[in-house]
Design a protein around this motif. Structure first.
Motif, PDB file in Angstrom:
ATOM      1  N   VAL A  52       0.857  -1.183   0.000  1.00  0.00           N
ATOM      2  CA  VAL A  52       0.000   0.000   0.000  1.00  0.00           C
ATOM      3  C   VAL A  52       0.897   1.238   0.000  1.00  0.00           C
ATOM      4  N   PRO A  53       0.755   2.140  -0.981  1.00  0.00           N
ATOM      5  CA  PRO A  53       1.704   3.243  -1.142  1.00  0.00           C
ATOM      6  C   PRO A  53       1.673   4.321  -0.072  1.00  0.00           C
ATOM      7  N   THR A  54       0.729   4.243   0.851  1.00  0.00           N
ATOM      8  CA  THR A  54       0.722   5.206   1.950  1.00  0.00           C
ATOM      9  C   THR A  54       1.691   4.801   3.061  1.00  0.00           C
ATOM     10  N   TRP A  55       2.177   3.567   3.008  1.00  0.00           N
ATOM     11  CA  TRP A  55       3.113   3.070   4.008  1.00  0.00           C
ATOM     12  C   TRP A  55       4.495   2.942   3.385  1.00  0.00           C
ATOM     13  N   PRO A  56       5.546   3.211   4.145  1.00  0.00           N
ATOM     14  CA  PRO A  56       6.890   3.177   3.558  1.00  0.00           C
ATOM     15  C   PRO A  56       7.442   1.778   3.369  1.00  0.00           C
ATOM     16  N   LYS A  57       8.268   1.643   2.341  1.00  0.00           N
ATOM     17  CA  LYS A  57       9.076   0.439   2.190  1.00  0.00           C
ATOM     18  C   LYS A  57      10.224   0.520   3.200  1.00  0.00           C
ATOM     19  N   LEU A  58      10.447  -0.559   3.925  1.00  0.00           N
ATOM     20  CA  LEU A  58      11.540  -0.616   4.885  1.00  0.00           C
ATOM     21  C   LEU A  58      12.702  -1.461   4.373  1.00  0.00           C
ATOM     22  N   ALA A  59      12.440  -2.273   3.364  1.00  0.00           N
ATOM     23  CA  ALA A  59      13.471  -3.147   2.819  1.00  0.00           C
ATOM     24  C   ALA A  59      14.647  -2.330   2.293  1.00  0.00           C
ATOM     25  N   GLY A  60      15.847  -2.692   2.728  1.00  0.00           N
ATOM     26  CA  GLY A  60      17.043  -2.022   2.262  1.00  0.00           C
ATOM     27  C   GLY A  60      17.340  -0.699   2.931  1.00  0.00           C
ATOM     28  N   LYS A 151      22.281   8.859   9.788  1.00  0.00           N
ATOM     29  CA  LYS A 151      20.838   8.611   9.847  1.00  0.00           C
ATOM     30  C   LYS A 151      20.085   9.371   8.768  1.00  0.00           C
ATOM     31  N   PHE A 152      20.734   9.586   7.614  1.00  0.00           N
ATOM     32  CA  PHE A 152      20.049  10.123   6.443  1.00  0.00           C
ATOM     33  C   PHE A 152      19.493   8.929   5.675  1.00  0.00           C
ATOM     34  N   PRO A 153      18.187   8.819   5.530  1.00  0.00           N
ATOM     35  CA  PRO A 153      17.606   7.590   4.971  1.00  0.00           C
ATOM     36  C   PRO A 153      17.829   7.399   3.488  1.00  0.00           C
ATOM     37  N   ARG A 154      17.833   6.142   3.097  1.00  0.00           N
ATOM     38  CA  ARG A 154      17.727   5.814   1.681  1.00  0.00           C
ATOM     39  C   ARG A 154      16.320   6.210   1.255  1.00  0.00           C
ATOM     40  N   VAL A 155      16.230   6.938   0.147  1.00  0.00           N
ATOM     41  CA  VAL A 155      14.924   7.342  -0.364  1.00  0.00           C
ATOM     42  C   VAL A 155      14.625   6.714  -1.719  1.00  0.00           C
ATOM     43  N   ALA A 156      15.644   6.254  -2.418  1.00  0.00           N
ATOM     44  CA  ALA A 156      15.467   5.666  -3.748  1.00  0.00           C
ATOM     45  C   ALA A 156      14.430   4.553  -3.728  1.00  0.00           C
ATOM     46  N   GLY A 157      13.498   4.591  -4.684  1.00  0.00           N
ATOM     47  CA  GLY A 157      12.501   3.541  -4.810  1.00  0.00           C
ATOM     48  C   GLY A 157      11.342   3.616  -3.839  1.00  0.00           C
ATOM     49  N   GLN A 158      11.338   4.626  -2.968  1.00  0.00           N
ATOM     50  CA  GLN A 158      10.267   4.737  -1.978  1.00  0.00           C
ATOM     51  C   GLN A 158       8.959   5.151  -2.656  1.00  0.00           C
ATOM     52  N   HIS A 159       7.828   4.750  -2.080  1.00  0.00           N
ATOM     53  CA  HIS A 159       6.525   5.115  -2.639  1.00  0.00           C
ATOM     54  C   HIS A 159       6.365   6.633  -2.716  1.00  0.00           C
ATOM     55  N   ALA A 160       5.955   7.124  -3.877  1.00  0.00           N
ATOM     56  CA  ALA A 160       5.753   8.557  -4.064  1.00  0.00           C
ATOM     57  C   ALA A 160       4.668   9.099  -3.139  1.00  0.00           C
ATOM     58  N   GLN A 161       3.617   8.335  -2.935  1.00  0.00           N
ATOM     59  CA  GLN A 161       2.523   8.810  -2.081  1.00  0.00           C
ATOM     60  C   GLN A 161       2.993   8.987  -0.644  1.00  0.00           C
ATOM     61  N   TYR A 162       3.818   8.049  -0.161  1.00  0.00           N
ATOM     62  CA  TYR A 162       4.350   8.179   1.194  1.00  0.00           C
ATOM     63  C   TYR A 162       5.303   9.367   1.276  1.00  0.00           C
ATOM     64  N   LEU A 163       6.165   9.542   0.279  1.00  0.00           N
ATOM     65  CA  LEU A 163       7.101  10.660   0.283  1.00  0.00           C
ATOM     66  C   LEU A 163       6.361  11.992   0.262  1.00  0.00           C
ATOM     67  N   ASP A 164       5.323  12.079  -0.548  1.00  0.00           N
ATOM     68  CA  ASP A 164       4.527  13.301  -0.648  1.00  0.00           C
ATOM     69  C   ASP A 164       3.936  13.671   0.709  1.00  0.00           C
ATOM     70  N   SER A 165       3.330  12.691   1.373  1.00  0.00           N
ATOM     71  CA  SER A 165       2.701  12.981   2.671  1.00  0.00           C
ATOM     72  C   SER A 165       3.752  13.295   3.731  1.00  0.00           C
ATOM     73  N   THR A 166       4.915  12.663   3.633  1.00  0.00           N
ATOM     74  CA  THR A 166       5.976  12.923   4.596  1.00  0.00           C
ATOM     75  C   THR A 166       6.516  14.336   4.457  1.00  0.00           C
TER      76      THR A 166
END
Length: 213
Positions: A52-60, A151-166
């Motif tokens: 679900v794109p409202t939740w972040p990917k944690l893998a990697g 502690k700067f997160p990996r952002v590559a490949g993250q859901h756009a909807q989650y990034l937008d809301s964040t």
């Protein structure tokens, strides 16, 4: 220019002090963590790839970053009605193990909407000098790999909807657990169009080969 220099100075300070902090999550046991994430799967998906794109990917994701976010959910530094209560019974070692597990998983790739690619890449790589928006590459790297020690997160490949809301959460102050208000400062200068575009660009960004350890 002044805002950019301040952001770089803060980032440098955080990186230089990050070596000791990196050890906080280094003691995690990925095997133990795998046995502790059953409840996480409902939102974050199999192996940390949220469906679900409202939740972040944690893998990697960097273990240090995941560990910090879990600690912040537990302390209330990062407010979230769903995550906060689930953190109460968990220990710091649980957090380390969970972080270690997700950091070893392979993230599923994403794609960028072509209509947003040009503006999104321009903001990600060059910011917006006219409004003081700094380039995302300063902390997250050219390929979006982030930097675990700081502690700067990996952002590559993250859901756009989650990034937008964040980003909008940082802009309004609803999310306020960023070091020295760095993300709040950046997001406060961004328009809805810029946030949507950069989120789309990042969703299709790949961090292979990685640009940071």
């Amino acid at each position: 220019m002044k805002t950019w220099l301040i952001s770089i100075s803060v980032a440098t300070a955080l990186i230089s002090s990050g070596t000791q902090a990196a050890g906080e999550a280094a003691a995690g046991d990925a095997t133990a963590g795998k046995a502790k994430v059953a409840a996480c799967t409902a939102c974050h998906g199999p192996n940390g790839n949220a469906l679900v794109p409202t939740w972040p990917k944690l893998a990697g994701q960097h273990a240090q970053y995941i560990y910090k976010q879990l600690m912040d959910f537990k302390s209330g530094a990062r407010a979230n009605a769903q995550m906060g209560p689930q953190m109460i019974p968990l220990s710091e070692q649980d957090f380390r193990d969970i972080a270690a597990y997700y950091s070893t998983q392979q993230q599923t790739p994403g794609t960028t909407d072509p209509a947003a690619a040009e503006l999104g890449e321009r903001i990600y790589r060059g910011g917006n000098p006219a409004t003081g928006v700094t380039a995302c590459t300063g902390c997250h790297g050219p390929a979006g790999a982030g930097l675990g020690a700081a502690k700067f997160p990996r952002v590559a490949g993250q859901h756009a909807q989650y990034l937008d809301s964040t980003l909008k959460g940082f802009r309004t102050g609803a999310r306020a657990n960023d070091p020295n208000g760095m993300m709040r400062d950046v997001a406060s200068r961004m328009s809805d169009e810029e946030i949507a575009a950069v989120s789309q660009f990042i969703q299709g960004l790949t961090d292979w080969p990685p640009d940071s350890p």
